[in-house]
Every structure is written in C-alpha cells, then in structure tokens.
Write an enzyme that holds these catalytic residues in place. Structure first.
Site, PDB file in Angstrom:
ATOM      1  N   HIS A 196     -11.932  21.354   9.069  1.00 31.19           N
ATOM      2  CA  HIS A 196     -11.914  20.696   8.025  1.00 31.19           C
ATOM      3  C   HIS A 196     -13.506  21.847   6.669  1.00 31.19           C
ATOM      4  O   HIS A 196     -13.700  21.704   5.909  1.00 31.19           O
ATOM      5  CB  HIS A 196     -11.633  19.870   6.983  1.00 31.19           C
ATOM      6  CG  HIS A 196     -13.755  18.952   6.985  1.00 31.19           C
ATOM      7  ND1 HIS A 196     -13.534  18.118   8.468  1.00 31.19           N
ATOM      8  CD2 HIS A 196     -14.009  18.451   6.080  1.00 31.19           C
ATOM      9  CE1 HIS A 196     -15.026  17.410   7.781  1.00 31.19           C
ATOM     10  NE2 HIS A 196     -15.007  18.137   6.955  1.00 31.19           N
TER      11      HIS A 196
HETATM   12  C1  UD1 Z   1     -15.141  16.750   1.322  1.00 36.00           C
HETATM   13  C2  UD1 Z   1     -16.735  16.797   1.317  1.00 36.00           C
HETATM   14  C3  UD1 Z   1     -17.310  17.025   2.876  1.00 36.00           C
HETATM   15  C4  UD1 Z   1     -16.848  15.698   3.793  1.00 36.00           C
HETATM   16  C5  UD1 Z   1     -15.033  15.540   3.206  1.00 36.00           C
HETATM   17  C6  UD1 Z   1     -14.092  14.494   3.918  1.00 36.00           C
HETATM   18  C7  UD1 Z   1     -17.562  17.708  -0.516  1.00 36.00           C
HETATM   19  C8  UD1 Z   1     -18.602  19.056  -1.133  1.00 36.00           C
HETATM   20  N1  UD1 Z   1     -16.993  17.819   0.725  1.00 36.00           N
HETATM   21  O1  UD1 Z   1     -14.851  18.030   1.798  1.00 36.00           O
HETATM   22  O2  UD1 Z   1     -18.640  16.356   3.017  1.00 36.00           O
HETATM   23  O3  UD1 Z   1     -17.177  15.939   4.790  1.00 36.00           O
HETATM   24  O4  UD1 Z   1     -14.991  16.013   1.726  1.00 36.00           O
HETATM   25  O5  UD1 Z   1     -13.085  15.149   4.590  1.00 36.00           O
HETATM   26  O6  UD1 Z   1     -17.786  17.446  -1.866  1.00 36.00           O
HETATM   27  N2  UD1 Z   1      -7.232  18.567  -0.338  1.00 36.00           N
HETATM   28  C9  UD1 Z   1      -5.958  17.804  -0.616  1.00 36.00           C
HETATM   29  N3  UD1 Z   1      -6.023  16.095  -1.139  1.00 36.00           N
HETATM   30  C10 UD1 Z   1      -7.041  15.986  -1.621  1.00 36.00           C
HETATM   31  C11 UD1 Z   1      -7.951  16.409  -1.152  1.00 36.00           C
HETATM   32  C12 UD1 Z   1      -8.516  17.537  -0.845  1.00 36.00           C
HETATM   33  O7  UD1 Z   1      -5.089  18.332  -0.542  1.00 36.00           O
HETATM   34  O8  UD1 Z   1      -6.441  14.605  -1.205  1.00 36.00           O
HETATM   35  C13 UD1 Z   1      -7.603  19.599  -0.546  1.00 36.00           C
HETATM   36  C14 UD1 Z   1      -7.772  20.355  -1.485  1.00 36.00           C
HETATM   37  O9  UD1 Z   1      -7.010  21.557  -1.370  1.00 36.00           O
HETATM   38  C15 UD1 Z   1      -9.087  21.198  -1.386  1.00 36.00           C
HETATM   39  C16 UD1 Z   1      -9.620  20.831  -0.791  1.00 36.00           C
HETATM   40  O10 UD1 Z   1      -9.023  20.078   0.067  1.00 36.00           O
HETATM   41  O11 UD1 Z   1      -9.007  21.912  -2.448  1.00 36.00           O
HETATM   42  C17 UD1 Z   1     -10.813  20.953   0.311  1.00 36.00           C
HETATM   43  O12 UD1 Z   1     -11.208  19.194  -0.828  1.00 36.00           O
HETATM   44  P1  UD1 Z   1     -12.583  18.921  -1.376  1.00 36.00           P
HETATM   45  O13 UD1 Z   1     -12.702  17.455  -2.371  1.00 36.00           O
HETATM   46  O14 UD1 Z   1     -13.108  20.248  -2.191  1.00 36.00           O
HETATM   47  O15 UD1 Z   1     -13.684  19.041  -0.074  1.00 36.00           O
HETATM   48  P2  UD1 Z   1     -13.527  18.411   2.009  1.00 36.00           P
HETATM   49  O16 UD1 Z   1     -13.204  19.575   2.345  1.00 36.00           O
HETATM   50  O17 UD1 Z   1     -12.390  16.690   1.318  1.00 36.00           O
END
Ligand code: UD1
Length: 346
Positions: A196
């Site tokens: 991820h």
């Molecule tokens: C975040 C943390 C990472 C952690 C991870 C655990 C930061 C910078 N990164 O990364 O350290 O290891 O969480 O999972 O804070 N999305 C969904 N549904 C959700 C959440 C996210 O579809 O409920 C998708 C969206 O497209 C979003 C992408 O995932 O843009 C990334 O989500 P984001 O919260 O930015 O970071 P993670 O990759 O989850």
C-alpha cells in the site's frame, strides 16, 4: 484528568486499544477519529474486534493530497480541543493524523504524548518519516517502543523527554491471537501479502513489476488489497488477479493475524505487518529498501527486497531460531504510558 487519543488510520486503532483498556477507571479517556480512513474495513471493524469504545467524534476528514488532508485534520482537531480542553493529547505512529493532531494540540498549549516515538527510516521521501520526526520534536512526552527508538531520540537531543515503554502493538496482538486460537488454525503453503505504500503504488512501472513478480510466485499469494492499491491498479490498468495472485479486500485485524498464522510467510511494505510476522514466527519479505523495525531483521526473519530480486523465489525457506520477542517489551507498554501521563500531569 482528561486525555484525548487522536486516531484516524488503521494501525492507530490497533495501537490505541491497549491504552484504552488500561486507562479505564484511572482517568477520562476519549477517542477522537479524524476520519482519515473511512471505509468499514479500514476503520469501523477494529473498534468491535478490539473491544474498545467507539470514538466520541469523527471529523470525516477523508482523503486528499498530503497538504490538504493534513490541513483538514489540523483544523478539525483544533476545534474539538478548544471545546474540550483536555489535559493531554495522545498521538500514535506516523500518519498525517499524528502530525496534525500533535500540532493542533501543542499550539493550544495542551500537552502531547507521542506513542511509538523514535522510529526512523532515515528516508525523507516518505511522508511517514516527516510525520514521525515532526511529531517527536514538538511533543512533550515520547513513548519509545524499543532500545533502537530510544537511541534515535537520544541522537536528536530528545532523550530527556523520552520514556522506554515497550510496544503497545504486542498487547493488541496477544489479545487477538488468544481469540484466534480458540479454534484450530492450519498452516498452508500460501503467502499473506499487502502492498500500500506510496513508494510502491504511485509509479505504474514499479507497481506493474511488483504485481508481475508476485504473479510468478511458486505458491499462491493471498493479496489483501488496501483501497489505495485498488485505485492505483485501476488507474494504471493493471490486473491484480494474475497467475499465483488471489485478490481479497482489506482484512480485519482478526483476519490479518489469522492469515499470517495460516501462511508460510508474509510479503508486505507495511511496518506493522513486519512486526506481526516476526511475533507470530513467520518469515517476512519487505518490499522496501529500509525498515524502521530493524529488530525483525535478526535471524533472517525479515528480509528487505527493495530491488524485487527475491520476491518470486523461495525466500521463506531455511531454518530459523525462534525470534526474541522481548525486543518489543514485556506487554506492559500501555501501563507505563498511562502511568507516565498521570505522573507528568502534576
Ligand atoms: C496511511 C498512512 C500510512 C499507514 C496507512 C495504513 C499517511 C501519510 N500514511 O496511508 O502510514 O501505513 O495509512 O493503512 O498518513 N482510501 C480509501 N478508503 C479509506 C482510506 C483511504 O479508499 O478509508 C484510499 C483513497 O484513495 C486515498 C488512499 O486510499 O487517497 C490513501 O489513503 P491515505 O489516508 O492518504 O493514506 P494510506 O495509504 O492509507
């Protein structure tokens, strides 16, 4: 005394659980959910599985660029803290919710404790590294999980506000492992995999190469896909379900630990999973060039494979001596955190 724990992303729900259990009856402990993660599989199910109270508020901050997401959380947390004036705010790990929560509180003159302080990858290209370093430097009390983390804090001149408490995740893991082992669990010739991180999913070439190599694995690969991976694969036109790969949605905490126990090994770029594999005595291949959890590298339990040279080989083979799980403390981290907050309040 009133303490607000700020959480927002999957690993933080796991880390807050032992603190929530332990604070019960000692002080008022409230859980604020920033809404950084909002899908049921990444958020809601952790509260019931870990038997902790639901957050008293969800800021629904949602996804966005690094700056936009962090800014929304910062503004939302500030508003809540102004109303509730806690004695302490606790932040966890290294996500955008961590740095935004710490910054909002400290600017209001509210004391901040950082759980899982002192981890370093020394790779400033990772948003998480910026979040960790920033949170450690602005927080008042740093709860370090390992000797290595204490050493990092010492090297940055932060030793005088640091306490070595051990790792709270061990407590959550043992709680859930006991639940899993109520029924017999078989070990299968299959791999438990998650991908991820931005560094592995943001570039089409990189992601394509990872998926291609996983698809050539000599044993089935159960890929539990984070929404970020699903979205990126769709945008790049990459088919995840090729060859040896079997695609599933994100696993709950129970399913994750059970899946690890059932596997012959773990392929991941997650920090928490590297440690969970180690604690559950399963070899791990980490699709990164460095790790914050360097203890897991001992005895070949965890191998780094940033260059993707081992990923479709038999990397899990070979005898290993049992891991030394005491490097992650003695399962009393949450007690030391709770006692630390009480002690330093007066
Ligand atoms: C975040 C943390 C990472 C952690 C991870 C655990 C930061 C910078 N990164 O990364 O350290 O290891 O969480 O999972 O804070 N999305 C969904 N549904 C959700 C959440 C996210 O579809 O409920 C998708 C969206 O497209 C979003 C992408 O995932 O843009 C990334 O989500 P984001 O919260 O930015 O970071 P993670 O990759 O989850």
């Amino acid at each position: 005394m009133r303490v607000i724990s700020i959480v927002g992303a999957r690993p933080q729900f796991i880390k807050v659980a032992p603190v929530s259990w332990r604070a019960n009856g000692l002080f008022e402990h409230m859980i604020l959910h920033t809404g950084q993660h909002y899908d049921y599989e990444l958020s809601e199910n952790f509260f019931s599985e870990l038997e902790i109270p639901r957050p008293f508020v969800n800021l629904n901050s949602g996804s966005g660029s690094q700056g936009a997401q962090t800014a929304r959380i910062l503004a939302g947390v500030e508003e809540v803290l102004l109303k509730l004036s806690p004695d302490w705010v606790l932040v966890y790990g290294d996500t955008n919710s961590t740095i935004a929560g710490a910054l909002a509180a400290i600017k209001l003159g509210i004391r901040v404790g950082h759980v899982e302080a002192g981890l370093r990858s020394f790779n400033r290209a990772m948003p998480e590294e910026i979040n960790r370093v920033g949170s450690d430097h602005i927080s008042d009390l740093l709860f370090a999980p390992t000797d290595e983390a204490m050493e990092n804090l010492r090297n940055e001149g932060l030793y005088s506000k640091s306490l070595l408490v051990g790792d709270v995740m061990v407590e959550s893991l043992l709680f859930m492992k006991a639940k899993i082992e109520r029924e017999p669990v078989n070990r299968n010739r299959e791999i438990f995999a998650t991908i991820h991180r931005a560094e592995n999913t943001n570039s089409k070439d990189r992601l394509q190469e990872i998926i291609y190599k996983l698809s050539k694995s000599p044993v089935p690969v159960n890929l539990f896909a984070h929404p970020r991976l699903l979205h990126k694969a769709r945008d790049f036109g990459i088919d995840l379900g090729k060859g040896s790969i079997r695609v599933f949605g994100p696993a709950s905490y129970f399913e994750t630990l059970k899946g690890i126990i059932q596997s012959i090994g773990v392929i991941t770029d997650s920090g928490g999973l590297q440690k969970e594999a180690y604690l559950l005595e399963r070899p791990c291949l980490t699709i990164r060039s460095e790790t914050e959890w360097i203890e897991t590298l001992e005895g070949n339990w965890n191998q780094l494979d940033g260059d993707l040279e081992k990923i479709n080989g038999y990397w899990w083979d070979g005898a290993r001596t049992p891991p030394d799980i005491s490097v992650y403390g003695d399962q009393l981290a949450s007690r030391r955190i709770v006692e630390g907050l009480i002690h330093y309040s007066s």
